[in-house]
Design a protein around this motif. Structure first.
Motif, PDB file in Angstrom:
ATOM      1  N   ASP A 257       0.850  -1.182   0.000  1.00 55.10           N
ATOM      2  CA  ASP A 257       0.000   0.000   0.000  1.00 55.10           C
ATOM      3  C   ASP A 257       0.894   1.244   0.000  1.00 55.10           C
ATOM      4  O   ASP A 257       1.519   1.564   1.010  1.00 55.10           O
ATOM      5  N   PHE A 258       0.989   1.927  -1.133  1.00 60.04           N
ATOM      6  CA  PHE A 258       1.812   3.149  -1.159  1.00 60.04           C
ATOM      7  C   PHE A 258       1.303   4.118  -2.211  1.00 60.04           C
ATOM      8  O   PHE A 258       0.590   3.743  -3.145  1.00 60.04           O
ATOM      9  N   TRP A 259       1.669   5.374  -1.998  1.00 58.10           N
ATOM     10  CA  TRP A 259       1.414   6.448  -2.965  1.00 58.10           C
ATOM     11  C   TRP A 259       2.656   6.546  -3.826  1.00 58.10           C
ATOM     12  O   TRP A 259       3.777   6.603  -3.313  1.00 58.10           O
ATOM     13  N   LEU A 260       2.467   6.592  -5.152  1.00 57.74           N
ATOM     14  CA  LEU A 260       3.615   6.687  -6.056  1.00 57.74           C
ATOM     15  C   LEU A 260       3.710   8.095  -6.645  1.00 57.74           C
ATOM     16  O   LEU A 260       2.873   8.507  -7.438  1.00 57.74           O
ATOM     17  N   HIS A 261       4.734   8.822  -6.177  1.00 59.99           N
ATOM     18  CA  HIS A 261       5.026  10.145  -6.742  1.00 59.99           C
ATOM     19  C   HIS A 261       6.232  10.014  -7.660  1.00 59.99           C
ATOM     20  O   HIS A 261       7.238   9.404  -7.277  1.00 59.99           O
ATOM     21  N   VAL A 262       6.155  10.578  -8.859  1.00 61.33           N
ATOM     22  CA  VAL A 262       7.292  10.513  -9.784  1.00 61.33           C
ATOM     23  C   VAL A 262       7.848  11.917 -10.020  1.00 61.33           C
ATOM     24  O   VAL A 262       7.129  12.823 -10.440  1.00 61.33           O
ATOM     25  N   ASP A 263       9.128  12.076  -9.717  1.00 55.66           N
ATOM     26  CA  ASP A 263       9.840  13.322 -10.030  1.00 55.66           C
ATOM     27  C   ASP A 263      10.439  13.166 -11.425  1.00 55.66           C
ATOM     28  O   ASP A 263      11.477  12.521 -11.600  1.00 55.66           O
ATOM     29  N   ALA A 264       9.735  13.741 -12.400  1.00 48.87           N
ATOM     30  CA  ALA A 264      10.186  13.682 -13.802  1.00 48.87           C
ATOM     31  C   ALA A 264      10.523  15.097 -14.258  1.00 48.87           C
ATOM     32  O   ALA A 264      10.203  15.498 -15.378  1.00 48.87           O
ATOM     33  N   ALA A 265      11.164  15.860 -13.371  1.00 51.12           N
ATOM     34  CA  ALA A 265      11.379  17.299 -13.593  1.00 51.12           C
ATOM     35  C   ALA A 265      11.861  17.586 -15.010  1.00 51.12           C
ATOM     36  O   ALA A 265      11.270  18.383 -15.719  1.00 51.12           O
ATOM     37  N   ASP A 287       0.581   8.256  -9.017  1.00 49.08           N
ATOM     38  CA  ASP A 287      -0.492   9.008  -8.366  1.00 49.08           C
ATOM     39  C   ASP A 287      -0.260  10.511  -8.498  1.00 49.08           C
ATOM     40  O   ASP A 287      -1.205  11.279  -8.539  1.00 49.08           O
ATOM     41  N   SER A 288       1.011  10.905  -8.523  1.00 50.37           N
ATOM     42  CA  SER A 288       1.324  12.313  -8.764  1.00 50.37           C
ATOM     43  C   SER A 288       2.634  12.394  -9.529  1.00 50.37           C
ATOM     44  O   SER A 288       3.499  11.526  -9.397  1.00 50.37           O
ATOM     45  N   VAL A 289       2.740  13.434 -10.359  1.00 52.56           N
ATOM     46  CA  VAL A 289       3.893  13.578 -11.257  1.00 52.56           C
ATOM     47  C   VAL A 289       4.326  15.043 -11.267  1.00 52.56           C
ATOM     48  O   VAL A 289       3.491  15.945 -11.343  1.00 52.56           O
ATOM     49  N   CYS A 290       5.638  15.240 -11.190  1.00 51.83           N
ATOM     50  CA  CYS A 290       6.228  16.584 -11.281  1.00 51.83           C
ATOM     51  C   CYS A 290       6.980  16.706 -12.597  1.00 51.83           C
ATOM     52  O   CYS A 290       7.800  15.839 -12.915  1.00 51.83           O
ATOM     53  N   VAL A 291       6.692  17.748 -13.373  1.00 49.56           N
ATOM     54  CA  VAL A 291       7.512  18.064 -14.555  1.00 49.56           C
ATOM     55  C   VAL A 291       7.805  19.564 -14.558  1.00 49.56           C
ATOM     56  O   VAL A 291       6.904  20.383 -14.398  1.00 49.56           O
ATOM     57  N   ASP A 292       9.079  19.887 -14.745  1.00 48.74           N
ATOM     58  CA  ASP A 292       9.502  21.277 -14.830  1.00 48.74           C
ATOM     59  C   ASP A 292       9.312  21.762 -16.266  1.00 48.74           C
ATOM     60  O   ASP A 292       9.527  21.000 -17.210  1.00 48.74           O
ATOM     61  N   LEU A 293       8.955  23.014 -16.430  1.00 48.23           N
ATOM     62  CA  LEU A 293       8.811  23.558 -17.781  1.00 48.23           C
ATOM     63  C   LEU A 293       9.902  24.576 -18.091  1.00 48.23           C
ATOM     64  O   LEU A 293      10.296  24.748 -19.236  1.00 48.23           O
TER      65      LEU A 293
END
Ligand SMILES: *Cc1c(COP(=O)(O)O)cnc(C)c1O
Length: 465
Positions: A257-265, A287-293
Motif C-alpha cells: 500500500d503506497f502512494w507513487l510520486h514521480v519526479d520527472a522534472a 499518483d502524482s507527477v512533477c515536470v519542470d517547464l
C-alpha cells in the motif's frame, strides 16, 4: 495621478519599444556574451525618493545591472539543467505581464480556460491519460511539494486521519522511500511537516546505476508492516539521468500500500522522442507527477506543472473556501489546487511555445540536446586527462579528472572553465568522486557550441594537469 506616471501612460508605446530594443540586443547577443559573470557586483543605491520615469529606469538598469547578468539563457550554459526561452515563449511571457491576469479563479476571464487547455496539452505530451489533472506552479520543487502534500492527505485517508485539519503529526511517523531523490524532495518533506529524516534512501542497482533496486524497495515496503508509505520514483536523475523502472514499481501496488510520486522534472521530456519514451513506461500509473517547464520546455522562469490522479485530495489540502462554504465542487478553481491564491498566468508562455513549435519542434530540441551530450561525452572520453563517470544516458555528461580527482583539483577545473567565459558547468559528487556535469537543455545549442565547450574543457583540463 502622479505626473511621472501620467507621462509614462502617455508614452507607453515608446517605452515598450525601448524595452523591446534592449531585449533584442541582449537576446541576439546571448551567444557572444560571457556565459557567467564572476566579478564584483555594484554597490547598492539608496531608495529613489523621486522617480526617473520608466525610460530612466530602463537606462539605469542597462547601465548598472545588465552588464553583470549571466548568459544562462544562452547556448553554452550547461550548469544545473537550465534551459532557455524559445522566441514564442518570450512573447507569451511579455503578454502575461501586459495582461496581468489573476488566474486564481475563472470569474470574468478566459485566462483560466487557457491554463486548462495548456495543462491538457502537456498531459498528452508526457503520455499521461485523462485520469491525471494538473496545475501550473513555479517550479519542480513546488510541484514535488504539492504532489507530496496530496500523498500526505492520502496517508490520512488510509489511516482515518484528516491531515488538513489535524496536522501531519496525527499521522505518526511516515515512511518515504526513494533511490536517488533530488534534494528538493527532502525540502518538500521539511515544509510538509513529515520531516527530512523520514526520507529513506534505498540501495540502487549495481554497475554504476542511480535507479532504485526493486528488491530493496520491496523489502522496505514489506518492512512497513502494513502501514501505507510514500514512494518517490525518479525519472531522470541529475548526475547520470537514470530512470527508475516505473512500470515495475507501480506493479508493487498489487502487494503493498503506497502512494507513487514521480519526479520527472526534466526526464519527463524523454516522452517527446520515440527513441527514449520507453524510459517513462508506467508513468501513467503514478499518483502524482512533477515536470519542470522552465528547464527542457525552454519557457522562461518560473514554470512547472503538477499532475495528480486525486484532485479530490488536492482540494482537501489546498482549498481556500470560507469554512461555511464547504469544499468546492465541480471543476475547482486553481486557488483550491496550489499553494498560491493569486496566481500569474504562467501557462501563456508554454501555450505560445506549444502552438509555435508543436510536438515536432519540441521533440527536435530534446533529440538535438541528447545527440550533443553524447558527442561531448565521446569527445571528453577521448581526452587523456578526463574520464566519464557514467555512460551518457540522455542529456547530461558526468565526468572528472582521470588523475587525482580531489575536490581542489576538480574545483580548479570548474573555475578554469567558468572564467574562460566560454561555458559553464556545475560541480557535483558522483560515486564518491568530485565531478562536473554538462547538462544540455537549451534550444539554441548547436554542434559548434558543443565543439567550443569541448575545446574549453580540454584546455582547462590541460592547465589543471
Ligand atoms: C531541477 C529539479 C528539481 C527542482 O526544480 P526547481 O525548478 O529548481 O524547483 C527537482 N527535481 C529534479 C529531478 C530536478 O532536476
Amino acid at each position: 495621478m502622479h505626473p511621472t506616471l501620467a507621462d509614462d501612460l502617455d508614452r507607453l508605446p515608446e517605452l515598450l519599444q525601448s524595452a523591446r530594443d534592449l531585449a533584442t540586443r541582449e537576446v541576439t547577443g546571448l551567444a557572444d556574451r560571457p556565459v557567467v559573470r564572476l566579478d564584483e557586483m555594484p554597490h547598492r543605491y539608496a531608495l529613489p525618493a523621486e522617480g526617473t520615469g520608466a525610460e530612466g529606469a530602463l537606462s539605469r538598469f542597462a547601465e548598472r545591472w545588465a552588464p553583470g547578468f549571466s548568459g544562462s539563457a544562452g547556448p553554452r550554459y550547461l550548469g544545473f539543467v537550465t534551459g532557455g526561452a524559445t522566441p514564442a515563449s518570450v512573447a507569451g511571457d511579455w503578454l502575461t505581464s501586459a495582461y496581468d491576469q489573476n488566474v486564481s479563479g475563472s470569474a470574468g476571464s478566459w485566462a483560466t480556460a487557457l491554463e486548462r487547455e495548456t495543462v491538457a496539452w502537456l498531459r498528452e505530451l508526457f503520455g499521461l491519460g485523462e485520469r491525471h489533472s494538473g496545475a501550473f506552479v513555479t517550479g519542480a520543487t513546488v510541484s514535488n511539494t504539492v504532489g507530496l502534500a496530496v500523498a500526505r492527505e492520502w496517508l490520512g485517508e488510509r489511516l482515518g486521519v484528516d491531515v488538513s485539519r489535524e496536522g501531519a503529526a496525527a499521522l505518526g511517523p511516515v515512511d518515504v522511500l526513494s533511490g536517488s531523490p533530488h534534494s528538493s524532495t527532502a525540502k518538500a518533506l521539511s515544509v510538509l511537516g513529515i520531516g527530512r529524516d523520514r526520507l529513506r534512501r534505498l540501495p540502487v542497482l549495481p554497475d554504476n546505476r542511480e535507479a532504485v533496486d526493486l528488491a530493496a524497495l520491496e523489502d522496505a515496503l514489506a518492512g512497513s508492516e502494513g502501514r501505507p508509505a510514500i514512494v518517490v520514483a525518479n525519472a531522470g536523475t541529475v548526475n547520470t539521468v537514470d530512470f527508475d523502472d516505473l512500470r515495475a514499481i507501480a506493479a508493487l501496488k498489487e502487494r503493498h500500500d503506497f502512494w507513487l510520486h514521480v519526479d520527472a522534472a526534466f526526464g519527463g521530456f524523454a516522452a517527446l522522442s520515440p527513441a527514449y519514451a520507453h524510459l517513462l513506461d508506467g508513468l501513467d500509473e503514478a499518483d502524482s507527477v512533477c515536470v519542470d517547464l522552465h528547464k527542457w520546455l525552454n519557457v522562461p522562469y518560473d514554470a512547472a506543472v503538477q499532475f495528480t490522479r486525486r484532485q479530490d485530495l488536492q482540494v482537501r489540502v489546498f482549498h481556500n473556501a470560507s469554512p461555511y462554504l464547504g469544499l468546492p465542487t465541480g471543476e475547482p478553481d486553481f486557488l483550491h489546487l496550489t499553494p498560491e491564491n493569486s496566481r500569474r498566468l504562467r501557462a501563456l508562455p508554454a501555450w505560445f511555445s506549444l502552438v509555435a513549435y508543436g510536438r515536432a519542434g519540441h521533440r527536435e530540441i530534446v533529440e538535438r540536446n541528447v545527440a550533443l551530450a553524447q558527442r561531448l561525452g565521446d569527445g571528453l572520453a577521448a581526452l587523456d586527462g578526463l574520464r566519464l563517470l557514467s555512460p551518457v544516458r540522455l542529456n547530461v555528461v558526468c565526468f572528472t579528472l582521470a588523475e587525482r580527482p580531489t575536490p581542489e583539483r576538480v574545483d580548479a577545473l570548474a573555475q578554469a572553465v567558468a572564467s574562460s567565459g566560454e561555458a559553464f558547468l556545475t560541480p557535483t559528487v558522483y560515486a564518491g568522486l568530485p565531478a562536473l556535469r554538462a547538462a544540455f537543455s537549451n534550444w539554441r545549442t548547436t554542434e559548434a557550441d558543443m565543439e567550443r565547450v569541448l575545446a574549453t574543457v580540454a584546455s582547462a583540463a590541460a592547465r589543471v594537469g
